[in-house]
Design a protein around this motif. Structure first.
Motif, mmCIF file in Angstrom:
data_model
loop_
_atom_site.group_PDB
_atom_site.id
_atom_site.type_symbol
_atom_site.label_atom_id
_atom_site.label_comp_id
_atom_site.label_asym_id
_atom_site.label_seq_id
_atom_site.Cartn_x
_atom_site.Cartn_y
_atom_site.Cartn_z
ATOM 1 N N PRO A 1 0.829 -1.211 0.000
ATOM 2 C CA PRO A 1 0.000 0.000 0.000
ATOM 3 C C PRO A 1 0.868 1.268 0.000
ATOM 4 C CG PRO A 1 -0.757 -1.544 1.667
ATOM 5 C CD PRO A 1 0.556 -2.071 1.156
ATOM 6 N N PRO B 1 2.012 5.040 1.230
ATOM 7 C CA PRO B 1 2.109 5.538 2.614
ATOM 8 C C PRO B 1 0.846 6.296 3.054
ATOM 9 C CG PRO B 1 4.054 6.159 1.340
ATOM 10 C CD PRO B 1 3.062 5.610 0.364
ATOM 11 N N PHE B 2 0.594 6.237 4.356
ATOM 12 C CA PHE B 2 -0.541 6.987 4.929
ATOM 13 C C PHE B 2 -0.233 7.217 6.398
ATOM 14 C CE2 PHE B 2 -1.311 2.442 5.333
ATOM 15 C CZ PHE B 2 -1.631 2.311 6.675
ATOM 16 N N ASP B 3 -0.970 8.118 7.003
ATOM 17 C CA ASP B 3 -0.864 8.315 8.447
ATOM 18 C C ASP B 3 -1.962 7.532 9.138
ATOM 19 O OD1 ASP B 3 1.405 9.696 9.161
ATOM 20 O OD2 ASP B 3 0.548 11.624 8.529
ATOM 21 N N TYR B 4 -1.642 7.051 10.316
ATOM 22 C CA TYR B 4 -2.536 6.130 11.011
ATOM 23 C C TYR B 4 -3.000 6.737 12.331
ATOM 24 C CZ TYR B 4 -3.795 1.948 13.750
ATOM 25 O OH TYR B 4 -4.426 1.024 14.535
ATOM 26 N N MET C 1 -6.038 -1.174 -1.250
ATOM 27 C CA MET C 1 -4.831 -0.359 -1.051
ATOM 28 C C MET C 1 -3.611 -1.056 -1.655
ATOM 29 S SD MET C 1 -5.534 1.154 2.770
ATOM 30 C CE MET C 1 -4.008 2.097 2.865
ATOM 31 N N SER D 1 -5.078 9.255 2.558
ATOM 32 C CA SER D 1 -3.968 9.952 3.210
ATOM 33 C C SER D 1 -3.854 9.532 4.670
ATOM 34 C CB SER D 1 -4.174 11.462 3.125
ATOM 35 O OG SER D 1 -5.357 11.815 3.820
ATOM 36 N N LEU E 1 -5.648 6.750 7.742
ATOM 37 C CA LEU E 1 -6.604 5.719 8.141
ATOM 38 C C LEU E 1 -7.003 5.961 9.582
ATOM 39 C CD1 LEU E 1 -5.422 2.259 6.730
ATOM 40 C CD2 LEU E 1 -7.194 3.799 5.860
#
Ligand SMILES: Cc1cc2nc3c(=O)[nH]c(=O)nc-3n(C[C@H](O)[C@H](O)[C@H](O)COP(=O)(O)OP(=O)(O)OC[C@H]3O[C@@H](n4cnc5c(N)ncnc54)[C@H](O)[C@@H]3O)c2cc1C
Ligand code: FES
Ligand code: FES
Lengths: 309, 163
Positions: free
Chosen positions: A3, A5-8, A41, A49, A51
């Motif tokens: 997947p 990148p994203f912020d969690y 994803m 951006s 989750l």
């Protein structure tokens, strides 16, 4: 693939999750069981951006029955429904646990959730079909509180629901018991999404068939009910021979009423003939379930009979 | 973007603290960060089952869970089956019934079967077949895997305890 990148962010409560969704805006997505979102994803069909992980919210997990019907918390897994032993659930809605084995495979069902299925809105998902069949109510919570959405207003089209981006689906409620119901489907391999699926629920009163509901998946962008076929679900008896004729007529009416498309999984004609076979089969299974309930015995449908049309 | 997160994972009874990117899948965290390479990885989107592990005792796809989601949950991998280097009864049954050839699917099949037998110790052949269908095997044709699981189930749960 991996997947993007994203912020969690891990939500600590429903209010916290709603606050995070409002703060992060449209690029944020909720993750529940992840069994639909993660494959999307991985294929990079989805690149949120942020989750917001609601997986830890125990308050949204579980099934219970009261005067308003059967409540299923959004985070209840398919596997929890499959293994539910609550007598009130098994008496009123035996079709729900019985249908779970159609959803993917065991390791998908242990993480995938009821709310995630409904929010995802795949026209072929078993939960979308079952909620359509049984006139479920979808309970959404947003900044302004809760609202109840009748299923007839919920599935709007191809992977589109009435849920707003800053709302959470918190509960799926089945208002009325449906002791005489069955779901069946056809896929090339067990565990795949169905090509066509059919579900039938019968109103049986004092030994006669007084009406019922028929829902289909795989014939339109969203699950559909077939009033033309439902109108034929009446008979003065529950004798198997007579009911067989009723279901055959309803199956023909359903096949005539739908207007499925062609795709690589099957032509429109093929889908219509699946509709005919599956509506008839689901009708028979629903009436068998009915007799078993009346006899106070568990509904026994031979395992091998479930698969092939 | 994509700030690293500290997670605490319990894997095979041992607690580990890891600093991972949120997009790190559980299977990659197990293999690359914890060097537990017994768990295999194939498709990375949930269809092959090579990555199957137990999460809180139930079989799950380790490629369909981010490591950050596993915080506070109990993970068991194939390494847990033979802590002292000796095959457990299920693994031995796979050997005895030719339940593997290349072995790529085997860790996933073993954990799938352990999850099934923990929940349904008296599982019959039909149930075993249905559950084994969750994972792909390109070599065996499945019959020998079903044989192996069934033999182990019968040994663990003798006839008189079956209902
Ligand atoms: C190999 C495989 C086979 C499968 N086969 C089937 C099958 O045959 N039938 C079937 O029905 N499903 C199948 N699935 C999908 C599975 O049922 C998923 O569990 C389900 O579709 C989504 O639930 P989830 O909790 O995993 O949701 P997620 O993947 O976490 O989320 C799905 C979507 O819903 C949103 N969402 C989730 N929960 C909420 C909520 N409470 N409120 C608002 N939005 C929310 C997310 O933002 C996302 O857009 C399969 C999956 C795989 C990997
Ligand atoms: S690698 Fe996880 S299912 Fe294929
Ligand atoms: S033994 Fe080779 S894939 Fe199963």
């Amino acid at each position: 693939m991996k997947p993007a990148p994203f912020d969690y962010r891990r939500a600590r409560s429903v209010a916290d999750a709603l606050g995070l969704l409002a703060e992060l805006g449209g690029e944020a997505k909720v993750i529940a069981g992840g069994q639909s979102l993660m494959p999307m994803m991985a294929f990079r069909l989805a690149r949120p951006s942020h989750l917001v992980d609601i997986g830890g919210l125990g308050e949204l997990r579980g099934l219970w029955v009261d005067d308003d019907g059967l409540h299923i918390g959004a985070l209840t897994t398919h596997h929890q429904v499959e293994t539910c032993t609550d007598p009130a659930v098994l008496a009123g809605w035996p079709v729900l646990p019985a249908s779970m084995s159609w959803i993917g495979h065991l390791p998908i069902r242990t993480l995938g959730t009821v709310g995630g299925s409904v929010a995802h809105g795949d026209a072929l998902a078993e939960w979308c079909l079952l909620t359509t069949l049984l006139d479920a109510v979808l309970v959404a919570e947003g900044a302004d509180g809760r609202r109840e959405i009748p299923v007839a207003d919920f599935f709007l089209g191809f992977f589109t629901t009435a849920l707003l981006p800053d709302e959470l689906l918190v509960e799926v409620r089945f208002p009325a018991p449906a002791p005489h119901a069955a779901l069946t489907e056809y896929a090339e391999r067990h565990g795949d999404y169905a090509i066509v699926s059919a579900a039938v629920s019968l109103d049986l009163v004092d030994g006669s068939l007084r009406g019922g509901r028929i829902a289909l998946g795989g014939v339109a962008d969203a699950p559909v009910r077939v009033p033309e076929a439902e109108a034929l679900l009446t008979a003065g008896t529950t004798h198997p021979d007579e009911l067989g004729g009723v279901f055959a007529a309803a199956a023909d009416a359903a096949a005539a009423a739908v207007d499925p498309g062609d795709d690589q999984h099957g032509s429109a004609d093929y889908r219509r003939s699946l509709v005919r076979t599956l509506v008839q089969r689901a009708g028979v299974q629903a009436s068998v379930a009915a007799r078993a309930v009346d006899d106070d015995r568990p509904a026994a449908v031979p395992a091998g009979a479930r698969r092939r049309p | 973007m994509s700030e690293r997160q500290l997670v605490t994972l319990t894997v095979n009874g041992v607690e580990h603290e890891l600093l991972v990117e949120p997009r790190r899948t559980l299977v990659d965290a197990l293999r690359h960060d914890l060097r537990l390479t017994g768990t295999h990885v194939g498709c990375e989107h949930g269809v092959c089952g090579a990555c199957t592990v137990l999460v809180d005792g139930l079989p799950a796809r380790a490629c369909l869970m981010f490591a950050v989601q596993a915080e506070g949950r109990e993970i068991s991998t194939v390494e847990s089956l033979s802590p002292d280097g000796r095959l457990n009864d299920l693994q031995q049954s796979f050997v005895d019934h030719h339940g593997l050839q290349c072995g790529f699917c085997t860790p996933g099949m073993l954990m799938l079967a352990e999850g099934l037998l923990a929940e349904r110790p008296a599982a019959g052949r039909e149930e075993i077949r249905e559950v084994v269908a969750a994972n792909l095997c390109r070599c065996t044709g499945y019959q020998s895997i079903v044989d192996a699981v069934e033999a182990c189930a019968r040994a663990r749960c003798p006839q008189e305890e079956r209902s």
